[in-house]
Design a protein around this motif. Structure first.
Motif, short mmCIF file in Angstrom:
data_model
loop_
_atom_site.label_atom_id
_atom_site.label_comp_id
_atom_site.label_asym_id
_atom_site.label_seq_id
_atom_site.Cartn_x
_atom_site.Cartn_y
_atom_site.Cartn_z
N GLY A 1 -21.10 21.19 -5.48
CA GLY A 1 -21.04 21.55 -4.06
C GLY A 1 -21.11 23.03 -3.78
N THR A 2 -20.66 23.36 -2.59
CA THR A 2 -20.84 24.70 -2.05
C THR A 2 -19.49 25.40 -1.92
OG1 THR A 2 -22.76 23.91 -0.85
CG2 THR A 2 -21.78 25.94 -0.06
N TYR A 3 -19.42 26.64 -2.32
CA TYR A 3 -18.18 27.41 -2.31
C TYR A 3 -18.37 28.76 -1.60
CZ TYR A 3 -16.64 24.14 -5.87
OH TYR A 3 -16.29 23.01 -6.54
N VAL B 1 -28.00 22.85 6.99
CA VAL B 1 -28.70 23.17 5.75
C VAL B 1 -29.33 24.56 5.86
CG1 VAL B 1 -30.71 22.57 4.32
CG2 VAL B 1 -29.11 20.78 5.07
N GLU B 2 -29.97 24.82 6.99
CA GLU B 2 -30.60 26.13 7.19
C GLU B 2 -29.56 27.25 7.17
OE1 GLU B 2 -33.80 27.28 7.56
OE2 GLU B 2 -34.23 25.28 6.75
N ALA B 3 -28.45 27.03 7.84
CA ALA B 3 -27.40 28.05 7.86
C ALA B 3 -26.86 28.30 6.46
CB ALA B 3 -26.27 27.62 8.80
N TYR B 4 -26.62 27.22 5.70
CA TYR B 4 -26.15 27.37 4.32
C TYR B 4 -27.18 28.12 3.48
CZ TYR B 4 -21.92 24.38 4.50
OH TYR B 4 -20.66 23.87 4.74
N THR B 5 -28.46 27.83 3.70
CA THR B 5 -29.51 28.50 2.93
C THR B 5 -29.47 30.00 3.19
OG1 THR B 5 -30.86 26.53 3.18
CG2 THR B 5 -32.00 28.55 2.50
N GLN B 6 -29.35 30.32 4.47
CA GLN B 6 -29.30 31.73 4.84
C GLN B 6 -28.10 32.42 4.18
OE1 GLN B 6 -31.54 33.33 6.78
NE2 GLN B 6 -30.45 35.29 6.95
N SER C 1 -23.17 19.63 3.87
CA SER C 1 -23.92 19.87 5.10
C SER C 1 -23.84 18.64 6.01
CB SER C 1 -25.37 20.20 4.79
OG SER C 1 -25.92 19.20 3.97
N ARG C 2 -23.86 17.44 5.38
CA ARG C 2 -23.79 16.21 6.17
C ARG C 2 -22.45 16.12 6.92
NH1 ARG C 2 -26.80 11.62 5.22
NH2 ARG C 2 -27.32 12.39 3.14
N ALA C 3 -21.35 16.37 6.18
CA ALA C 3 -20.03 16.28 6.80
C ALA C 3 -19.84 17.31 7.90
CB ALA C 3 -18.95 16.47 5.73
N LEU C 4 -20.27 18.54 7.63
CA LEU C 4 -20.09 19.59 8.63
C LEU C 4 -20.93 19.32 9.88
CD1 LEU C 4 -18.71 22.20 9.41
CD2 LEU C 4 -20.49 23.48 8.22
N ALA C 5 -22.14 18.80 9.65
CA ALA C 5 -23.01 18.49 10.78
C ALA C 5 -22.36 17.44 11.67
CB ALA C 5 -24.37 18.01 10.28
N SER C 6 -21.75 16.47 11.03
CA SER C 6 -21.13 15.40 11.79
C SER C 6 -19.93 15.95 12.58
CB SER C 6 -20.75 14.27 10.83
OG SER C 6 -19.54 13.70 11.20
N THR C 7 -19.07 16.76 11.92
CA THR C 7 -17.94 17.33 12.64
C THR C 7 -18.38 18.18 13.83
OG1 THR C 7 -16.92 17.56 10.47
CG2 THR C 7 -15.80 18.64 12.32
N LEU C 8 -19.40 19.00 13.59
CA LEU C 8 -19.82 19.94 14.64
C LEU C 8 -20.78 19.29 15.64
CD1 LEU C 8 -20.46 23.12 12.46
CD2 LEU C 8 -18.48 22.66 13.93
N ARG C 9 -21.15 18.07 15.37
CA ARG C 9 -22.13 17.36 16.20
C ARG C 9 -23.44 18.16 16.38
NH1 ARG C 9 -18.17 15.54 20.76
NH2 ARG C 9 -16.87 16.89 19.52
N VAL C 10 -23.95 18.63 15.24
CA VAL C 10 -25.29 19.25 15.24
C VAL C 10 -26.11 18.53 14.19
CG1 VAL C 10 -24.44 21.51 15.99
CG2 VAL C 10 -24.56 20.97 13.55
N SER C 11 -27.39 18.86 14.12
CA SER C 11 -28.24 18.20 13.14
C SER C 11 -27.90 18.69 11.74
CB SER C 11 -29.71 18.48 13.43
OG SER C 11 -30.01 19.80 13.05
#
Lengths: 460, 460
Positions: B81-83, B62-67, B47-57
């Motif tokens: 990790g996440t698959y 995390v919320e999107a992954y949870t959903q 979630s940290r890496a994706l947030a940084s790439t997409l420039r979002v929080s």
């Protein structure tokens, strides 16, 4: 009339007056023949004699006799005059009587939306646009699968709001989830499916419809993670409510969702009844299972929980290899009313449906919260179970009791309650939970109703 | 995204902008997972890496992954990790394709009323009254047999206009004659009926629906007196059109009516399809058979020929001992749209329905007469057969010809014709008659269409 002589009794027919006297004479004769006043084989007066008694023209009686002869009410025998024909029938009507319902001021009937909030003017406006704007061909025999307009609008809506992978060509409009299950159930039987698994507890009317089309209906346990996928071994199809299990209110857990998708290999099918998924109060609704396995999920939805059951509008989304299901022979018909379909398509396309859902969601959420508070305050020892969603919730009681006594004690207080036991395939003698619908009751009625349930429990 | 490293490919997701960015992220991930861009088991960035790439929080990711985890699109393995989760599906849609229709300017399709004359404003007014005047309960799950209002109004109308002996409790509202036949057909099968006789020629779609519910369908000859009752020996039920045989247009003669009623003893049943009986042009319509044998006749009617097929409203009148047929299990549903039912009830009760029928009768009569004249003038040697009634007529041609060639020759002249042969159970190679509907064509179009049929015949 004809009993003693061929003119006696003609006064039975009464006086003919005003216009349409021939029609009057015909209907009175039909009536007397049907009710047995004039039995089969009774001779009738000659047209001349009857005309003179009734003081009408002979031509009128001749015309009436001609009509009734063509219809079979009377017969003429060459040289022997006119007689009453053969009738079959007249047995008294033994019709199904609807049992009188007690008026329940606080009816927690689950699964009914707030009908008082049905957007009547919005629906009327949509119907007006449809009636004024559609081509005449829209009034013809429709595509039995539904109008292209509604299937197109739904494909977009279901993708956007429920995460479905859906082609409009795979959508079939039905008169509601029950009709959808019946028709797909018949398709299953025709394809050699013998059994279908259903969640236990679940909706008894769904079980009856599936059994009526000839499927063996096998119950599968539901626990706090939803249906137990492990029990599906050896079954080819399962009907389930993953977003919000009916009636326990739990969501299918991520592990169980994965297991269910993993189960769905080969010819196996998941029938996903997404009956109230638009209403989730604690988070965004979970996308439908269908998006994960479009080849193995038959998706069932309707407007019965979002607008009104009286509209009789629902839909199936079929896996591609089941597309041929939607024949007139299997649908038994040419589909649902076109006007309603076009009105719904218009509401969806103008976003009026989304706006309506937002309002309904807010209202349902408040009523949900009112129920939770009222249970906490007025039903000590009881606890609300399941996720924060839908139009109903499961209330676990502080003790088990006889469901009929509880229902009766509540009804005597003008409260309608629905014991969990009545949704189980084998009904136990005791119930320790109630399925309570809150969406159709104002908050004050919810509070008063829960109070009265407390009194009913105390009186047991 | 995940192909080379755990952050590579995240640009696939595109830029998230504006509001509801979490929802955007979720739908794009669902889409890529569904279409196979992200295959099952593909590792996803943290979630940290994706947030940084997409420039979002990071919280948003995390919320999107949870959903998506709750929905089953992704899975998390402890410490790994996440698959991407397991998917089933993605096979290309092989939907039933509707065959493209040639535009027929002069379509003599039989059995369609004049849709251009549908009383749109009248229907809209009735819907408005219903929507503004009904109790909220009218929007709830309806009685599967239909609303009491419509059943009551129909009982009076059918008695007055069609001579039926009818109790509202024995009326079942259906979505049209075809649905009515399907449901009653299932009741017959359940009660042990094996076969049903049908008129030959007759409506192929009725034959298919009856066969689909499991009945053996046996054709009975139709001659100029209607169906040959003598052929009913050994059969328990017959579907027929006594007022105006479909499609030959003859009326069942008085002798045959008497014979049919005499046949209907014991458990025998007559299913009377009274599809267009409101329209008779040379005399008053014959009362329905049902009035003569209410214990042995199942009466079927609808508004498909009087108002519009798109309304999907019809009715069955049941013999008393068949009243129990009307269960939700057999109806497969909770009936037809309440609003349409209430609107029709209102039209009947205010006599607006009678006024509409009078206008429709006049219009249909003129069109009928226009067809008769046009045939006399432009189809030398042809002759119109059957009574002066309904929405269609049978035109006997001067010579027999290949039905497909004739249909094609007519279609190439923008004319739709319907060879009698296509209504026969065993289709012969030649046809010497056409079934021509005239109710939906203006008189000028009727004349031009018949002219062109003459040209098509000449060109064969």
């Amino acid at each position: 009339l004809g009993s003693r002589s061929r003119t006696a009794g003609a006064e039975l027919l009464g006086e003919l007056s005003g216009i349409r006297r021939q029609v009057q004479l015909e209907s009175r004769l039909r009536k007397f023949i049907r009710d047995g006043t004039l039995a089969s084989e009774t001779p009738l007066p000659s047209s001349r004699a009857l005309a003179s008694t009734l003081r009408v023209s002979r031509g009128l009686v001749v015309e009436a006799y001609t009509q009734l002869r063509a219809e079979g009410y009377i017969v003429t025998r060459h040289g022997a005059g006119t007689y009453v024909g053969v009738m079959r029938g007249g047995s008294p009507v033994a019709a199904p009587t609807s049992r009188p319902k007690t008026r329940l001021r606080f009816d927690f009937f689950p699964g009914r939306p707030d009908l008082a909030s049905f957007p009547r003017e919005l629906w009327l406006r949509a119907l007006r646009n449809v009636l004024r704007g559609s081509a005449a061909s829209a009034l013809s025999y429709p595509d039995p699968r539904g109008t292209p307009e509604l299937r197109g609008a739904l494909a977009q809506y279901l993708n956007r709001a429920r995460g479905l992978a859906v082609d409009p060509e795979l959508i079939v409009i039905v008169a509601g989830a029950t009709q959808g299950l019946a028709l797909f159930g018949r398709a299953l039987v025709r394809s050699g499916f013998g059994d279908i698994a259903v969640e236990n507890p679940g909706l008894p009317s769904h079980r009856s419809v599936l059994a009526a089309v000839g499927l063996g209906v096998r119950g599968v346990t539901v626990d706090s993670d939803g249906l137990d996928v492990g029990e599906l071994a050896g079954i080819g199809a399962v009907l389930c409510t993953p977003a919000h299990q009916w009636p326990t209110g739990v969501a299918l857990s991520p592990a169980r969702r994965a297991a269910l998708i993993a189960w769905a290999t080969g010819e196996r099918l998941i029938v996903e009844d997404d009956y109230d998924a638009e209403f989730r109060y604690d988070r965004a609704p979970l996308a439908a299972l269908q998006g994960l396995a479009p080849d193995h999920v038959v998706y069932v939805g309707s407007v019965s929980k979002t607008l009104a059951p009286g509209l009789r509008l629902g839909w199936l989304v079929l896996p591609p290899r089941w597309a041929a299901v939607a024949t007139p022979e299997l649908l038994n018909d040419f589909g649902s009313s076109t006007l309603g379909q076009l009105a719904l398509a218009q509401l969806i396309e103008t976003s009026a449906y989304d706006r309506h859902l937002r309002k309904a969601r807010e209202r349902n959420r408040s009523r949900h919260d009112a129920l939770i508070s009222a249970v906490a305050e007025h039903l000590p020892g009881a606890r609300v179970s399941g996720i924060s969603a839908g139009l109903h919730t499961l209330v676990r009681l502080p003790f088990a009791c006889d469901p009929d006594s509880l229902t009766a004690a509540a009804a005597s207080r003008e409260v309608g309650v629905y014991p969990l036991s009545s949704f189980l395939i084998e009904r136990p003698n005791a119930t320790d939970a109630l399925v309570l619908g809150y969406a159709s009751l104002p908050e004050s009625a919810i509070v008063e109703g829960i109070k009265r349930i407390g009194e009913a429990l105390a009186a047991l």
